[in-house]
Write a protein that holds these residues in place. Structure first.
Motif, PDB file in Angstrom:
ATOM      1  N   ASP A 137      46.377  25.838  40.438  1.00 47.35           N
ATOM      2  CA  ASP A 137      45.530  25.844  39.306  1.00 47.35           C
ATOM      3  C   ASP A 137      44.930  24.136  39.527  1.00 47.35           C
ATOM      4  O   ASP A 137      43.636  23.542  39.417  1.00 47.35           O
ATOM      5  CB  ASP A 137      45.806  25.871  38.093  1.00 47.35           C
ATOM      6  N   GLY A 141      39.873  36.754  37.638  1.00 42.62           N
ATOM      7  CA  GLY A 141      41.269  36.461  37.992  1.00 42.62           C
ATOM      8  C   GLY A 141      41.902  37.443  38.285  1.00 42.62           C
ATOM      9  O   GLY A 141      43.279  37.647  38.042  1.00 42.62           O
ATOM     10  N   PRO A 142      41.628  38.696  39.062  1.00 42.99           N
ATOM     11  CA  PRO A 142      42.421  39.843  39.386  1.00 42.99           C
ATOM     12  C   PRO A 142      43.351  39.187  40.789  1.00 42.99           C
ATOM     13  O   PRO A 142      43.122  38.554  41.292  1.00 42.99           O
ATOM     14  CB  PRO A 142      41.475  40.775  40.135  1.00 42.99           C
ATOM     15  N   ASN A 143      44.426  40.105  40.631  1.00 42.81           N
ATOM     16  CA  ASN A 143      45.377  39.790  41.768  1.00 42.81           C
ATOM     17  C   ASN A 143      45.041  40.984  42.958  1.00 42.81           C
ATOM     18  O   ASN A 143      44.832  41.972  42.522  1.00 42.81           O
ATOM     19  CB  ASN A 143      46.827  39.907  41.217  1.00 42.81           C
ATOM     20  N   GLN A 148      47.637  32.817  28.343  1.00 42.62           N
ATOM     21  CA  GLN A 148      48.083  31.738  29.302  1.00 42.62           C
ATOM     22  C   GLN A 148      47.486  30.262  28.591  1.00 42.62           C
ATOM     23  O   GLN A 148      47.363  29.436  29.453  1.00 42.62           O
ATOM     24  CB  GLN A 148      47.174  32.122  30.541  1.00 42.62           C
ATOM     25  N   HIS A 163      50.069  27.711  30.048  1.00 45.06           N
ATOM     26  CA  HIS A 163      49.693  27.123  31.211  1.00 45.06           C
ATOM     27  C   HIS A 163      48.594  26.307  31.437  1.00 45.06           C
ATOM     28  O   HIS A 163      48.656  25.246  32.081  1.00 45.06           O
ATOM     29  CB  HIS A 163      49.700  28.480  31.921  1.00 45.06           C
ATOM     30  N   GLY A 212      44.109  35.979  42.515  1.00 40.49           N
ATOM     31  CA  GLY A 212      45.452  35.869  42.703  1.00 40.49           C
ATOM     32  C   GLY A 212      45.909  36.183  44.198  1.00 40.49           C
ATOM     33  O   GLY A 212      45.994  37.533  44.176  1.00 40.49           O
ATOM     34  N   TYR A 247      51.606  28.950  40.974  1.00 45.06           N
ATOM     35  CA  TYR A 247      50.590  29.027  40.139  1.00 45.06           C
ATOM     36  C   TYR A 247      50.048  27.914  39.567  1.00 45.06           C
ATOM     37  O   TYR A 247      48.785  27.495  39.669  1.00 45.06           O
ATOM     38  CB  TYR A 247      50.939  30.052  38.811  1.00 45.06           C
TER      39      TYR A 247
END
Ligand code: ARG
Length: 587
Positions: free
Chosen positions: A326, A120-122, A350, A353, A159, A322
């Motif tokens: 998802d 999940g890196p941006n 999270q 979320h 991301g 976001y």
């Protein structure tokens, strides 16, 4: 098949012969190894169900199972426990059979199609300490489920569709207004080479983000740019693609170094084509309603005792976010990948979320109720102050810097312990890299995934105690012993009944592997594997001290011991692989 499964079948038959459910026959490793090797606790609940006396029932089961059985001792204890000890012959022959089982007795489960979402890196940002846990826990969970026979797809879920790209576009436009990407009339013919390098991006991003924070006009332009990007403005898409490509390359390099390997490099943007039809349908079906200009889905139910805020499908400016991505990604994974389970290894913080996303997915039918959506969250890596790990200057340490730090310390540790001293520099560096990574990964995975832990480089890199280097040293010792035996033409042979306690204990320890791997998979908890791998090496060390393999004069015994070393090494290799730890040939 694992030993406890075989025993469970035997006991299941015995319960069935009493007209009871076979499931009561489950055999587990004994909680009291001083009394017995295994135990079956099914008589108590079975007796309750059947209205019988538990001790009588347990005795009937023992009588039914005893005939021609592999047991040295079966005994009734307490209110109806059955204690089980195998004959040494049976134990040895089971362990011998492991020599030809690449998975050491792990039985394949009914395969499920599973997606593990981790990493999940941006993009446009370097990986930092916070990316360590999801990456290695996710990789370990993925490998474990695969070993258990499932079809597992790992997706990095980049991301890559958020406000930062709007900020970057605006920043670049202000700096280089003449680049073709900003010419709204142009629709193609953009340069093939990226206009920015990864270093440029890393310099630009914090500046762009800071400027947008201070200047509302700029922030509004960035939001508008993102909407245009989402809507497909060609110049923005072309520029974004370049930024994504250079970032992915940099991100991949770090994951490669960690042996973290994704099957899919999808991102938030991947499902962009699904957004409009999904939103339209959810609105038409009445799942999504307007609220203060935004489009929301109510996800709270009467049973809730705490507040669950509504799921936001579209913001009041019409932009997706976001949560939207998802939700659409769930749809995509179910339709395109046939996902039956989606597991998110993402920071526990999270939790809300995912609660909202999962509820929205089930409520709208995007996820049928039999699809499992799960967020086994990860904790954080903390500094000595107990707060998320920072550099001395208070900045966020990049993952690359963190790895370098541990590898450097590992090199010092090797020297301190006079290990790898006589090898050339290249081999030494390779060993230090493996030892450092083992220290880092084991230091992490030995903790339950959801707990936070303190990054203690001195403890993690030590060759003593419950550490990665200790395990590697154990594996290397097994390898070198096998090499020495081969040089002396000593061959391994059939595992025979143990004579010594240490030998028997090592065998028993080996029989436990399948359950541990199963438990780790079911609970998405690699710490069970980490703990067991340590116990296995510790048990091996006791065996190794007690049984002088190369000096043994009884040929059959020596061959059996050697086979035991081979099997232990294979087991350890499997476990370390599940922990994403690589073993050097020597050190
Ligand atoms: N990129 C997100 C972040 O930095 C993490 C993504 C986690 N995965 C997901 N499917 N939401 O917070």
């Amino acid at each position: 098949m694992s030993l406890t499964k075989t025993l469970s079948q035997l006991f299941g038959d015995a319960f069935a012969s009493q007209g009871l459910d076979r499931a009561f026959g489950e055999v587990v490793v004994s909680a009291r190894p001083d009394l017995a090797q295994f135990q079956c606790n099914g008589a108590m609940p079975a007796a309750k169900q059947a209205g019988r006396n538990p001790r009588d029932l347990a005795q009937a089961v023992i009588d039914a199972v005893e005939d021609g059985s592999p047991f040295a001792e079966l005994s009734l204890a307490g209110p109806g426990f059955i204690n089980i000890t195998l004959t040494d012959d049976h134990l040895a022959s089971y362990v011998d059979s492991l020599a030809v089982e690449p998975k050491l007795g792990v039985t394949p489960a009914a395969p499920k199609q599973i997606v593990v979402d981790y990493g999940g890196p941006n993009v446009a940002k370097e990986l930092h300490v916070g990316h360590l846990r999801p990456a290695i826990i996710g990789e370990s969970v993925k490998r474990t489920l695969r070993t258990l026979g499932h079809d597992v797809i790992g997706d990095v879920h980049l991301g890559d569709w958020g406000i930062p790209y709007g900020q970057l576009i605006v920043e670049l436009e202000d700096r280089y207004p003449n680049l073709p990407y900003f010419d709204a009339q142009l629709t193609d013919g953009y340069p093939a080479e990226p206009p920015v390098s990864i270093n440029d991006l890393q310099e630009l991003y914090p500046v762009a983000a800071a400027r947008a924070k201070e200047d509302e006009g700029l922030a509004a332009r960035a939001r508008a740019a993102v909407v245009e990007l989402h809507d497909g403005r060609p110049g923005y898409r072309a520029l974004w693609q370049h930024m994504r490509n250079v970032s992915v390359e940099a991100i991949k390099a770090v994951y490669d170094r960690l042996d973290v390997e994704f099957d899919l490099w999808h991102g938030e943007s991947t499902i962009n084509h699904r957004l409009q039809p999904m939103v339209k349908r959810l609105f038409e079906e009445g799942h999504a309603v307007e609220s203060g200009g935004a489009l929301i889905i109510e996800v709270m139910s009467d049973e809730d005792t705490r507040e669950i805020p509504p799921f936001i499908l579209l913001k009041s400016d019409g932009a997706s976010l976001y949560t939207t991505w998802d939700l659409a990604t769930i749809e995509d994974r179910i339709e395109e990948l046939g996902a039956e389970e989606i597991i998110y290894i993402v920071d526990v913080r999270q939790g809300l979320h995912f609660e909202q996303v999962f509820r929205a997915a089930y409520k709208t039918g995007i996820a049928p109720s039999d699809v499992v959506l799960e967020h086994p969250g990860n904790g954080t890596v903390n500094g000595p102050d107990g707060k998320p790990f920072k550099t001395r200057e208070g900045g966020l340490l990049t993952l690359r810097e963190l790895i370098d730090m541990v590898v450097t310390r590992a090199a010092e540790r090797l020297e301190e312990n006079a290990l790898a001293v006589e090898f050339d520099d290249i081999e030494k560096a390779g060993i230090a890299e493996k030892v450092g990574l083992a220290a880092l990964k084991y230091g992490d995975l030995q903790n339950h995934r959801s707990s936070n832990y303190i990054f203690d480089i001195d403890r993690f890199t030590s060759f003593d105690g419950k550490t990665g280097p200790y395990l590697l040293y154990g594996a290397v010792r097994m390898k070198s012993m096998l090499r020495e035996a081969a040089e002396r033409s000593i061959r391994s042979g059939q595992v025979i009944a143990p004579l010594q306690e240490q030998e028997r204990n090592l065998m028993l320890q080996l029989t436990r592997l399948p359950e541990v791997v199963e438990r780790a998979g079911e609970l998405r908890a690699p710490n069970h594997i980490a703990e067991y791998a340590y116990e296995l090496v510790a048990e091996f060390s006791r065996f190794y001290e007690a049984c002088h393999i190369l000096r043994e004069s009884d040929g059959a015994r020596q061959a059996s011991w050697l086979r035991l070393v081979e099997i232990t090494l294979a087991a350890l290799g499997l476990l370390l692989d599940l922990l994403t730890i690589e073993v050097p040939e020597r050190m």
